[in-house]
Design a protein around this motif. Sequence first.
Motif, PDB file in Angstrom:
ATOM      1  N   PHE A   1      83.878 -10.347  18.898  1.00  0.00           N
ATOM      2  CA  PHE A   1      84.763 -10.947  19.954  1.00  0.00           C
ATOM      3  C   PHE A   1      84.478 -10.041  21.335  1.00  0.00           C
ATOM      4  N   HIS A   2      84.026  -8.910  21.056  1.00  0.00           N
ATOM      5  CA  HIS A   2      83.889  -7.897  22.235  1.00  0.00           C
ATOM      6  C   HIS A   2      82.636  -7.548  22.582  1.00  0.00           C
ATOM      7  N   VAL A   3      81.752  -8.673  22.383  1.00  0.00           N
ATOM      8  CA  VAL A   3      80.391  -8.341  22.797  1.00  0.00           C
ATOM      9  C   VAL A   3      80.193  -8.241  24.509  1.00  0.00           C
ATOM     10  N   GLU A   4      80.796  -9.104  24.812  1.00  0.00           N
ATOM     11  CA  GLU A   4      80.509  -9.167  26.435  1.00  0.00           C
ATOM     12  C   GLU A   4      81.391  -8.180  27.145  1.00  0.00           C
ATOM     13  N   TYR A   5      82.290  -7.348  26.679  1.00  0.00           N
ATOM     14  CA  TYR A   5      83.036  -6.168  27.224  1.00  0.00           C
ATOM     15  C   TYR A   5      82.306  -4.764  27.191  1.00  0.00           C
ATOM     16  N   GLY A   6      82.664  -4.379  28.552  1.00  0.00           N
ATOM     17  CA  GLY A   6      82.157  -2.978  28.693  1.00  0.00           C
ATOM     18  C   GLY A   6      82.995  -1.952  29.290  1.00  0.00           C
ATOM     19  N   GLY A   7      82.929  -0.709  29.365  1.00  0.00           N
ATOM     20  CA  GLY A   7      83.748   0.039  30.083  1.00  0.00           C
ATOM     21  C   GLY A   7      85.324  -0.047  29.859  1.00  0.00           C
ATOM     22  N   MET A   8      86.470  -0.117  30.166  1.00  0.00           N
ATOM     23  CA  MET A   8      87.674   0.044  29.756  1.00  0.00           C
ATOM     24  C   MET A   8      87.901  -1.434  29.045  1.00  0.00           C
ATOM     25  N   GLY A   9      87.637  -2.553  29.271  1.00  0.00           N
ATOM     26  CA  GLY A   9      87.849  -3.642  28.592  1.00  0.00           C
ATOM     27  C   GLY A   9      87.674  -3.310  27.073  1.00  0.00           C
ATOM     28  N   PHE A  10      86.395  -2.716  26.795  1.00  0.00           N
ATOM     29  CA  PHE A  10      86.011  -2.539  25.461  1.00  0.00           C
ATOM     30  C   PHE A  10      86.955  -1.286  25.086  1.00  0.00           C
ATOM     31  N   ALA A  11      87.230  -0.380  25.754  1.00  0.00           N
ATOM     32  CA  ALA A  11      87.909   0.781  25.200  1.00  0.00           C
ATOM     33  C   ALA A  11      89.248   0.311  24.963  1.00  0.00           C
ATOM     34  N   LEU A  12      89.894  -0.573  25.423  1.00  0.00           N
ATOM     35  CA  LEU A  12      91.404  -0.958  25.338  1.00  0.00           C
ATOM     36  C   LEU A  12      91.077  -1.762  23.689  1.00  0.00           C
ATOM     37  N   PHE A  13      90.221  -2.585  23.580  1.00  0.00           N
ATOM     38  CA  PHE A  13      89.935  -3.218  22.178  1.00  0.00           C
ATOM     39  C   PHE A  13      89.790  -1.907  21.036  1.00  0.00           C
ATOM     40  N   PHE A  14      89.311  -1.329  21.461  1.00  0.00           N
ATOM     41  CA  PHE A  14      88.914  -0.009  20.464  1.00  0.00           C
ATOM     42  C   PHE A  14      90.334   0.604  20.340  1.00  0.00           C
ATOM     43  N   LEU A  15      90.922   1.162  21.237  1.00  0.00           N
ATOM     44  CA  LEU A  15      92.238   1.620  21.109  1.00  0.00           C
ATOM     45  C   LEU A  15      93.182   0.879  20.474  1.00  0.00           C
ATOM     46  N   ALA A  16      93.301  -0.581  20.746  1.00  0.00           N
ATOM     47  CA  ALA A  16      94.093  -1.341  19.922  1.00  0.00           C
ATOM     48  C   ALA A  16      93.777  -1.309  18.246  1.00  0.00           C
ATOM     49  N   GLU A  17      92.382  -1.440  18.028  1.00  0.00           N
ATOM     50  CA  GLU A  17      92.054  -1.441  16.718  1.00  0.00           C
ATOM     51  C   GLU A  17      92.515  -0.008  15.946  1.00  0.00           C
ATOM     52  N   TYR A  18      92.199   1.225  16.741  1.00  0.00           N
ATOM     53  CA  TYR A  18      92.615   2.292  15.792  1.00  0.00           C
ATOM     54  C   TYR A  18      94.389   2.233  16.055  1.00  0.00           C
ATOM     55  N   ALA A  19      95.004   1.983  17.149  1.00  0.00           N
ATOM     56  CA  ALA A  19      96.502   2.108  17.138  1.00  0.00           C
ATOM     57  C   ALA A  19      96.963   1.131  16.049  1.00  0.00           C
ATOM     58  N   ASN A  20      96.440  -0.066  15.675  1.00  0.00           N
ATOM     59  CA  ASN A  20      96.810  -1.061  14.731  1.00  0.00           C
ATOM     60  C   ASN A  20      96.435  -0.225  13.118  1.00  0.00           C
ATOM     61  N   MET A  21      95.503   0.455  13.119  1.00  0.00           N
ATOM     62  CA  MET A  21      95.360   1.272  11.947  1.00  0.00           C
ATOM     63  C   MET A  21      96.374   2.174  11.516  1.00  0.00           C
ATOM     64  N   THR A  22      96.801   2.924  12.764  1.00  0.00           N
ATOM     65  CA  THR A  22      97.809   3.854  12.862  1.00  0.00           C
ATOM     66  C   THR A  22      99.084   3.269  12.209  1.00  0.00           C
ATOM     67  N   LEU A  23      99.269   2.032  12.953  1.00  0.00           N
ATOM     68  CA  LEU A  23     100.628   1.370  12.559  1.00  0.00           C
ATOM     69  C   LEU A  23     100.625   0.999  11.327  1.00  0.00           C
ATOM     70  N   ILE A  24      99.582   0.460  10.740  1.00  0.00           N
ATOM     71  CA  ILE A  24      99.420  -0.170   9.439  1.00  0.00           C
ATOM     72  C   ILE A  24      99.643   1.003   8.279  1.00  0.00           C
ATOM     73  N   SER A  25      98.988   1.906   8.568  1.00  0.00           N
ATOM     74  CA  SER A  25      99.109   3.308   7.585  1.00  0.00           C
ATOM     75  C   SER A  25     100.531   3.876   7.663  1.00  0.00           C
ATOM     76  N   THR A  26     101.085   3.885   9.001  1.00  0.00           N
ATOM     77  CA  THR A  26     102.687   4.365   9.110  1.00  0.00           C
ATOM     78  C   THR A  26     103.645   3.262   8.244  1.00  0.00           C
ATOM     79  N   LEU A  27     103.292   2.073   8.401  1.00  0.00           N
ATOM     80  CA  LEU A  27     104.189   1.123   7.722  1.00  0.00           C
ATOM     81  C   LEU A  27     104.047   1.136   6.249  1.00  0.00           C
ATOM     82  N   ILE A  28     102.684   1.347   5.841  1.00  0.00           N
ATOM     83  CA  ILE A  28     102.692   1.531   4.423  1.00  0.00           C
ATOM     84  C   ILE A  28     103.481   2.546   3.859  1.00  0.00           C
TER      85      ILE A  28
END
Lengths: 198, 352
Positions: B236-263
């Motif tokens: 899905f993020h093949v066309e994104y560069g710069g901060m657009g890509f960075a936001l997806f990246f941040l979202a993925e890692y923030a979600n990982m942190t959230l799921i870990s904390t929730l478990i």
Amino acid sequence: MFQLVLFYAFSAVLIGAALAVITARNPVHSVLFLVLAFFTSAALWLLIEAEFLAIVLVLVYVGAVMVLFLFVVMMIDVDLAALREGFNRSLPLGMGVVLLIVLELSVVLGGSGFSGKGGPVPLPEGGSNIRALGEVMYTQYVYPFEIASVILLLAIVAAIALTLRRRPGRLVQNPGLQAKVRPEDRLRILKMPSETRD
Amino acid sequence: MLEQAIAIWSQIPEALRTSVWIVLKIMAIILPLLGVVAYLTYAERKVIGYMQSRIGPSRVGYAGLLQPIADAAKLAFKEIVIPARANKVLFVLAPVLSFLPALVAWAVVPFADGMLLADVDAGLLFVLALTSFGVYGIILAGWASNSKYAFLGAMRAAAQMVSYELAMGFALIGVLMAANSLKLNDIVLAQQGGFWHWYFIPLFPLFMVYWISGVAETNRLPFDVVEGESEIVAGFHVEYGGMGFALFFLAEYANMTLISTLIATLFLGGWLSPFEHVPVLEQIPLLGQNGFHWLALKAAFFLFCFLWFRATFPRYRYDQIMRLGWKVFIPVTIVWLAVVGVFVHTGFGPWF
């Protein structure tokens, strides 16, 4: 006072989004405006402290139903010109239906049940909307609730049974067999003497 | 100086003071979270590096410690390219929509006893609703990019995330049946009394289902068909560069942190110490005490597992992912919910 401001702000967004759903030219935009409409109505429910309904609306409709909607709408290529072709012809019928709905709504809302004076019944101090809802649902209304869930289950089974087709010649994998495969079944190691050059 | 500050503070009107206080609390959650996310990317590269006999980033700063900052600076200054005939508004909106729910869900996570931003009655449902909203960012990114690869990634994401949400929701029902509450703080408090009181023992199948669904929900390996570098470039993020890509990246890692904390919160007692009511260990100053450090430690373990999985498992085939979600996890959770119902009725063990 602040709640009133919020109420009017959310209502304005809700009405705007609902109008945009039917006027947007791009069907994907329409679906997204519908998502916005669901969100703002959830916010309105939060204002009258019906947090369970609000969260479930977001969870079920925004989180699951609208995702599938979006999924389908993105896949199909909607030809707007063809869709608008019969607009004038079906306008009278549509207007008739809308008028009927408006009439019915005004009768219901004008009746005694929706006087708008009482507002939501205030919860007791420290009481929770979810607890109250759960207690009523699983004691007083347990049979209607269970019957409704059984009907829903029946609908799921029926929908699957109606659309399930058994086509001949379909290629199906058996994951159990796939997982059971060992190297010996697939791989043959040959022992052969090395060729000598002479 | 301090007295003056207090005097000024008390003159501010009540409503403004509350909002300033709330904003400060939000900052106290989000800023450390962004730090965790930044250094999670560093940890990922280091951990996987060592697992593959490499040393990972080592040039920027001591042992490569400034690498995440260098990456962030690089991404921030890159040009944002919007593809031809892309839907501009949605293209820009999509990364925001994917990052937003990853941050908002933290509002109801308890970091220590009563230490949380909003003690919502329906905390668990709130988390579930927000994590289910995260899929929009991915679908819209794929659709708005006007690219076949991105669209394929979006379709896969929609199907995968909706399927695994069901299993996750069912697993959560088991937790709330055991804890008798939807408030995350109450769920943690219900697990008091040493590690044998934690819910991962009676709810072990649900714990495993939630954990694996969490990995699938965040589109991490071995479930990363959404990105699938070898099949659909980057999804899905093949066309994104710069901060657009960075936001997806941040979202993925923030979600990982959230799921870990929730478990950690739902199944492993959150901020509770495992040594509660253990005779000798209870006396050790930090280890025996409940507190944020235990939550951080547990979450860090699950985050490490995310990285470990990535280095270990090959990618699942798409139809196998669907089979696992619908035909394995959902029946398992339904059967175990019936078992939990019997547990609750009989008041089984120290848990119910």
